[in-house]
Design a protein around this motif. Structure first.
Motif, PDB file in Angstrom:
ATOM      1  N   ALA A  15     -58.692  42.154   0.715  1.00  0.00           N
ATOM      2  CA  ALA A  15     -57.384  42.788   0.561  1.00  0.00           C
ATOM      3  C   ALA A  15     -56.356  42.168   1.503  1.00  0.00           C
ATOM      4  O   ALA A  15     -55.203  41.944   1.113  1.00  0.00           O
ATOM      5  N   TYR A  16     -56.769  41.888   2.727  1.00  0.00           N
ATOM      6  CA  TYR A  16     -55.848  41.278   3.694  1.00  0.00           C
ATOM      7  C   TYR A  16     -55.391  39.913   3.205  1.00  0.00           C
ATOM      8  O   TYR A  16     -54.202  39.577   3.245  1.00  0.00           O
ATOM      9  N   GLN A  17     -56.343  39.110   2.734  1.00  0.00           N
ATOM     10  CA  GLN A  17     -55.993  37.769   2.256  1.00  0.00           C
ATOM     11  C   GLN A  17     -55.102  37.831   1.014  1.00  0.00           C
ATOM     12  O   GLN A  17     -54.273  36.949   0.792  1.00  0.00           O
ATOM     13  N   TYR A  49     -52.738  40.110   0.445  1.00  0.00           N
ATOM     14  CA  TYR A  49     -51.369  40.450   0.823  1.00  0.00           C
ATOM     15  C   TYR A  49     -50.784  39.553   1.915  1.00  0.00           C
ATOM     16  O   TYR A  49     -49.568  39.459   2.062  1.00  0.00           O
ATOM     17  N   PHE A  50     -51.645  38.900   2.680  1.00  0.00           N
ATOM     18  CA  PHE A  50     -51.177  38.027   3.764  1.00  0.00           C
ATOM     19  C   PHE A  50     -51.896  36.676   3.670  1.00  0.00           C
ATOM     20  O   PHE A  50     -52.657  36.291   4.557  1.00  0.00           O
ATOM     21  N   PRO A  51     -51.667  35.942   2.593  1.00  0.00           N
ATOM     22  CA  PRO A  51     -52.382  34.676   2.375  1.00  0.00           C
ATOM     23  C   PRO A  51     -52.090  33.674   3.498  1.00  0.00           C
ATOM     24  O   PRO A  51     -50.961  33.563   3.968  1.00  0.00           O
ATOM     25  N   GLY A  52     -53.171  32.984   3.925  1.00  0.00           N
ATOM     26  CA  GLY A  52     -53.028  31.947   4.914  1.00  0.00           C
ATOM     27  C   GLY A  52     -53.063  32.419   6.356  1.00  0.00           C
ATOM     28  O   GLY A  52     -53.053  31.586   7.288  1.00  0.00           O
ATOM     29  N   LYS A  53     -53.138  33.727   6.596  1.00  0.00           N
ATOM     30  CA  LYS A  53     -53.132  34.248   7.967  1.00  0.00           C
ATOM     31  C   LYS A  53     -54.469  34.034   8.665  1.00  0.00           C
ATOM     32  O   LYS A  53     -54.517  33.824   9.875  1.00  0.00           O
ATOM     33  N   ILE A  54     -55.552  34.113   7.913  1.00  0.00           N
ATOM     34  CA  ILE A  54     -56.875  33.886   8.495  1.00  0.00           C
ATOM     35  C   ILE A  54     -57.578  32.807   7.678  1.00  0.00           C
ATOM     36  O   ILE A  54     -57.347  32.668   6.473  1.00  0.00           O
ATOM     37  N   ASP A  55     -58.435  32.031   8.339  1.00  0.00           N
ATOM     38  CA  ASP A  55     -59.047  30.875   7.667  1.00  0.00           C
ATOM     39  C   ASP A  55     -60.566  30.862   7.796  1.00  0.00           C
ATOM     40  O   ASP A  55     -61.180  29.808   7.847  1.00  0.00           O
ATOM     41  N   PHE A  56     -61.172  32.036   7.838  1.00  0.00           N
ATOM     42  CA  PHE A  56     -62.629  32.071   7.909  1.00  0.00           C
ATOM     43  C   PHE A  56     -63.173  32.994   6.818  1.00  0.00           C
ATOM     44  O   PHE A  56     -62.432  33.789   6.239  1.00  0.00           O
TER      45      PHE A  56
END
Length: 378
Positions: free
Chosen positions: A367-369, A371-378
């Protein structure tokens, strides 16, 4: 013989007057607020944290709730680390009656019995901090803790737990550490059973209170360290001595604050005040956790955006090496019957409770990815 009319009127007036008085008294009793008649008491508590530490703020959230719940009749005079004794000495001071109470963690006295670390920095069987705190309250942990403190160690203490701490980061290094091999031989600071785990991975471990970490780094006593969270870490200047912050770890994934009282002092209190001290700890869970979520997240962003800190998700291979080290450490520790009893209890709880949670929880990362694509990369 029938009474005269005059006598009847007098009797009637007395009856009506008496009834009015009684009714007024009853109404007054109903309207009168129920105020505790317990004697006003002030307890002296010291924390294991510096005056400016967010952990002292969390301790004060507890003392404030005790004050309000008791209507001001039970007060706690909170003192920071060093005011009476050093950070690691608060348990002894409570036992001896030098302090009435302390706000600390069990990892700080695990040297007396390694089972202490199971009530805060124990093995990870899949359950998170909130679920292990639930084990303390509903899975037998409270009784096992009392057995350890009062029956095995013979300490004159009563204790309660508050605040399911978020996972503690692997910590601060001079460079981005990508594998367990790259950690070999490093002089590293941690506490509790985590010392055994990290030693089992080849690190050279030193136990230090938070306030001594940066001076130890400057003297070369340590080369890398962990403490607890972005706020507490930045308060003592971790970002000034390192720019590589690794988040995610199994060394301390489920810790809590331990709130302890001298047992004789505690037992001398009225039942209502003893209940307040106990249940205020439960109320403080919500306050502490809310403060943590707000503050830790803000300070992590500050570390990244203002202090130039590189934040990494700890590599899975390092966390797997930690689990392997836990297995080896536990092989020896479970030879102690009490240690084994606590571990078996936690493991049985985790098998059932973590299964439910893992099967049922939404995929929050997905869900996070979304709405906030590219914020985390793992």
């Amino acid at each position: 013989m029938e009474k005269s009319s005059k006598t009847k009127n007098v009797s009637r007036r007395k009856l009506l007057t008496g009834g009015a008085v009684a009714a007024g008294a009853a109404a007054g009793a109903i309207a009168m607020p129920q105020v505790s008649r317990a004697q006003t008491v002030t307890l002296k508590m010291q924390g294991s944290w510096g005056a400016a530490s967010i952990f002292s703020d969390m301790a004060k959230q507890y003392t404030e709730r005790v004050d309000k719940m008791s209507g001001g009749r039970l007060k706690i005079d909170y003192l920071p680390a060093g005011a009476v004794v050093k950070a690691f000495q608060v348990q002894d001071a409570c036992h001896d009656g030098i302090l009435d109470a302390a706000h600390t963690v069990t990892a700080y006295w695990y040297g007396k019995n390694k089972s202490a670390s199971l009530f805060g920095t124990g093995p990870v069987f899949g359950a998170n901090a909130s679920q292990i705190l639930a084990w303390i309250h509903y899975g037998g942990g409270k009784e096992l803790y009392q057995e350890l403190v009062q029956d095995i160690l013979k300490l004159d203490l009563v204790g309660f737990f508050a605040m399911p701490m978020p996972t503690q980061p692997l910590g601060w290094f001079k460079r981005h550490v990508k594998s367990a091999d790259e950690m070999q031989g490093l002089k590293y600071r941690t506490v509790g059973l985590a010392t055994d785990i990290m030693q089992g991975m080849g690190l050279r471990v030193t136990q230090l209170p938070g306030g001594e970490i940066v001076p130890a780094l400057e003297r070369g006593v340590i080369e890398a360290f962990e403490f607890n969270n972005p706020t507490a870490d930045s308060q003592f200047g971790a970002q000034d001595v390192s720019k590589h912050y690794h988040m995610g770890s199994y060394h301390q994934a489920a810790e809590f604050f331990e709130i302890i009282f001298n047992k004789r002092r505690f037992d001398s209190l009225p039942d209502e005040q003893k209940a307040i001290l106990e249940y205020a700890a439960e109320a403080t869970n919500t306050a502490n956790y809310g403060l943590a979520m707000d503050t830790y997240s803000k300070d992590l962003q500050k570390l990244i955006n203002e202090d130039g800190v590189n934040v990494y998700r700890t590599d899975t291979s390092i966390m797997q090496a930690q689990l392997d080290s836990w297995d080896k450490v536990l092989e020896g520790l479970v030879e102690d019957p009490f240690f084994k009893k606590v571990v078996d209890s936690q493991k049985a709880w985790a098998e059932r409770v973590a299964f439910y949670d893992l099967m049922n929880s939404a995929d929050y990362k997905l869900a996070y990815q979304h709405y906030f694509p590219g914020k985390i990369d793992f």
